[in-house]
Design a protein around this motif. Sequence first.
Motif, PDB file in Angstrom:
ATOM      1  N   ASP B  70      -7.764  -3.814  -9.313  1.00 51.21           N
ATOM      2  CA  ASP B  70      -8.827  -4.484  -8.571  1.00 51.21           C
ATOM      3  C   ASP B  70      -8.183  -5.342  -7.490  1.00 51.21           C
ATOM      4  OD1 ASP B  70     -10.746  -6.543  -7.788  1.00 51.21           O
ATOM      5  OD2 ASP B  70     -11.992  -5.714  -9.389  1.00 51.21           O
ATOM      6  N   PRO B  71      -8.543  -5.102  -6.211  1.00 48.20           N
ATOM      7  CA  PRO B  71      -7.859  -5.839  -5.129  1.00 48.20           C
ATOM      8  C   PRO B  71      -8.109  -7.348  -5.155  1.00 48.20           C
ATOM      9  CG  PRO B  71      -9.667  -4.495  -4.259  1.00 48.20           C
ATOM     10  CD  PRO B  71      -9.523  -4.135  -5.711  1.00 48.20           C
ATOM     11  N   LEU B  72      -9.118  -7.803  -5.886  1.00 49.80           N
ATOM     12  CA  LEU B  72      -9.269  -9.250  -6.036  1.00 49.80           C
ATOM     13  C   LEU B  72      -8.248  -9.794  -7.029  1.00 49.80           C
ATOM     14  CD1 LEU B  72     -13.122 -10.000  -6.255  1.00 49.80           C
ATOM     15  CD2 LEU B  72     -11.537 -10.689  -4.443  1.00 49.80           C
ATOM     16  N   LEU B  73      -8.048  -9.073  -8.134  1.00 46.92           N
ATOM     17  CA  LEU B  73      -7.121  -9.540  -9.168  1.00 46.92           C
ATOM     18  C   LEU B  73      -5.678  -9.367  -8.739  1.00 46.92           C
ATOM     19  CD1 LEU B  73      -8.765  -7.968 -12.370  1.00 46.92           C
ATOM     20  CD2 LEU B  73      -8.992 -10.323 -11.542  1.00 46.92           C
ATOM     21  N   PRO B  75      -4.203  -8.435  -5.363  1.00 48.04           N
ATOM     22  CA  PRO B  75      -4.181  -8.076  -3.944  1.00 48.04           C
ATOM     23  C   PRO B  75      -2.768  -7.675  -3.515  1.00 48.04           C
ATOM     24  CG  PRO B  75      -4.195 -10.456  -4.200  1.00 48.04           C
ATOM     25  CD  PRO B  75      -4.346  -9.871  -5.588  1.00 48.04           C
ATOM     26  N   VAL B 425       0.337 -15.064  -0.809  1.00 45.76           N
ATOM     27  CA  VAL B 425      -0.744 -14.443  -1.576  1.00 45.76           C
ATOM     28  C   VAL B 425      -0.288 -14.209  -3.025  1.00 45.76           C
ATOM     29  CG1 VAL B 425      -2.267 -12.421  -1.723  1.00 45.76           C
ATOM     30  CG2 VAL B 425      -1.676 -13.395   0.504  1.00 45.76           C
ATOM     31  N   ARG B 426      -1.168 -14.509  -3.962  1.00 39.73           N
ATOM     32  CA  ARG B 426      -0.835 -14.438  -5.384  1.00 39.73           C
ATOM     33  C   ARG B 426      -1.765 -13.479  -6.113  1.00 39.73           C
ATOM     34  NH1 ARG B 426       2.941 -16.259  -3.665  1.00 39.73           N
ATOM     35  NH2 ARG B 426       4.004 -18.227  -4.035  1.00 39.73           N
ATOM     36  N   ASP B 427      -1.301 -12.943  -7.258  1.00 46.94           N
ATOM     37  CA  ASP B 427      -2.208 -12.208  -8.131  1.00 46.94           C
ATOM     38  C   ASP B 427      -2.912 -13.206  -9.049  1.00 46.94           C
ATOM     39  OD1 ASP B 427      -0.602 -12.796 -10.335  1.00 46.94           O
ATOM     40  OD2 ASP B 427       0.265 -10.789 -10.472  1.00 46.94           O
ATOM     41  N   VAL B 428      -3.828 -12.687  -9.852  1.00 52.22           N
ATOM     42  CA  VAL B 428      -4.661 -13.569 -10.673  1.00 52.22           C
ATOM     43  C   VAL B 428      -3.832 -14.372 -11.678  1.00 52.22           C
ATOM     44  CG1 VAL B 428      -5.127 -11.788 -12.415  1.00 52.22           C
ATOM     45  CG2 VAL B 428      -6.799 -13.636 -12.044  1.00 52.22           C
TER      46      VAL B 428
END
Lengths: 186, 549
Positions: B70-73, B75, B425-428
Amino acid sequence: MPAYFTDDQFRVVEAVCARLIPTDDDPGATEAGVARYIDGLLGAFNFDPPRIWAGGAFSGRFGGSPGFASFHRLSPLDELAWRVRIEGSLGMPEREWNGPVEGLQERYAAGLKLLGDDFADADADEQDRRLLEHHEFTALVYEHACEGMYGAPEYGGNRDRAGWSYIGFEGDVQPRGYTDEEVSQP
Amino acid sequence: MTARDFDAIIIGSGPGGSTAADVLTAAGWSVVIFEKGRNHLIDVADPSRLTNDFSNDEIKFMARHFLGPDPLLEPRTFRSSEDDGERTHTGEVNTVPSTVGGGGTHADGKVPRFREDDFRLLSEQGPMDGATVADWPIAYDDLEPAYAEAERLIGVAGEAGANPFAARRSGPYPMPPGAPMYGALLTSAAAEKHGWNPYPAPTAVNSVPYDDRPACNNCGFCAFFGCPIHAKGDPVASLRRALMTGRAQLRAETFVSRIIVNNGRATGVEYIGPDGVTRTERASHVILAAGGLETPRLLLLSGFEHQLIGGNLMFHYQTYVMGIMPMRVHGHKGRSVTHVHDDFIVPDLDSTAAARDAGLPWFKGGMVEHAGAAHPLTEAKLAPWGSAHKDTMRRSQMREHLWGFCMQGEDLPQLTNRVDLDPAVRDVRGFPAIRVTYKPHKHEQVASDYYAAQMEDCLRTAGAEVTFVATSPGLIGPIPISRHVAGTTRMGRDPATSVCDEWGRVHAAPNVVVADSSLFPTGAGYGPTLTLVALAIRNMRALASERGG
């Protein structure tokens, strides 16, 4: 009764979809229940399990047991992702690992407001004028309208397979599939 | 040995990791497989059972990220070069599935072998300015037995002898080819008129029942979908066999955040499970099979330092030559791709002359897939809204009339094309996202232009009324859409010019073994899957015998 929209909002969404995928000799968004699909997406978390991913392996339309109707349970991370996508980050630190995210609910609320409360009662030319003026929101609704028109009916749209029927698409053909002759012949 | 100790930790459950699990458990090793994505493939309580989660559902697979990431979780970011600044895009970048089974779940299963020449590109063709062209540290003959075994293990349908450019084979394919698609019959006939040699694409898709799985029934939801009936063999076959030995554990939704290394040896990994808690697992070996983007990321997150970690990132330079056919070619029925030709793989006098005209010493193309088809949702999103929408959909140029070619053009390695850690930019879970920096070499663009013109001619021979060309990167945007990713932990004999040795072992910590396409020194003009599976078979068997397993 819509799962997410107010009745007034729902009327506007229906009117928008009717302009995007009009009714002609064949059914359009109105007959296919496309606004229902969008309402189901924005209100996915009003259901348990949330209506994000239909199950498998078969729909039952071509044999097999109808698994699409049982939606998948979400993992905690899946739920987080889809809540952020639909509801937005809403200032919650646990949803803002890369900063604030505007959710679909917020984008629809703002977009519908831009189109005007009287949108459903405006004439077609005026409706198209407003859709072109607010093209970013129109593009968002169009993407969802396509999903509601041509996606699996279990998500709330494509009623009676209206979207598939008029284009001659059989749909989710598993477990029947196609014969070798259907694949290789004209 | 305690219950929490394993001979090997395998990171990633795609074709590479699943093969490693299969080979190592067969040799008596105990392994644990960590997979950051969900498990929609196999019942871990009863691994003889494959699950029912995949389906003919465009919303689920094309619009809602069912196979992840998931590109939100998770990116990823992209830029064409450092001149772009930190990044020009954040979100989806080359999303090979993050799920149990990895890239094997969404692939349509084309599994060609590389050719003998592909293992010695530098010797065969010579250097190219701006590219790090190299020979592989192994030859085709070193890998042939493993290729043959890979084809048997995952189940490949094909026709030996049908492709005059094919490398030497020690035996036939395990299965005959499946039903040819109508469109492919049209373009194959036209290709033959042009003097080319189309042949049935070798595919890891059952044409007959095989390995206790059914034959493909041509449903058409192949590329980008999981197979509802598990007629695709890779990586289902390897993973199921490994789990059924009782010596493999599969832990999904578990992200490995660090390989722990002391004095040049890995002792285990740190991982974050589905409960969000960080824990440690120990093992004598770590098999790193996270894919061409995630494998270098994990090495960087673990503190490994080598200029080539993440460098030489290769995709395939895809050239789409599409035509609108007067007849309905119903490209949505069948296996996505049933025919390919290799005639653009070997440079000839004409292509060499064209290369010289363009200021290049040579160029190579790639395997050409004969393909069409888009499902209605994909077609609709590209159609206009309003009064023209319904007629566009009824005419169905994309779904019913589109047919053409996709060339998987060889993409030369360049040091400046790389994976690194995004500075912001970070992951979840809070870890730095993958940043891709990529720009094609002139080689790819010149080769693409040269062969595209020939493919357009051929499509018109096949009857196309309109033809057009799109490339990626190019008309289809700056971010490569090819999911074939390779090169980011290049193997070689010299630790100064390679990250891994010829057995996939990381020079700096030899009990960490890479088992995916990150190893490839060059990318060839063929999909990477069978070659990375064959390498994993060869390298894991060597590892097991070294231990006397």
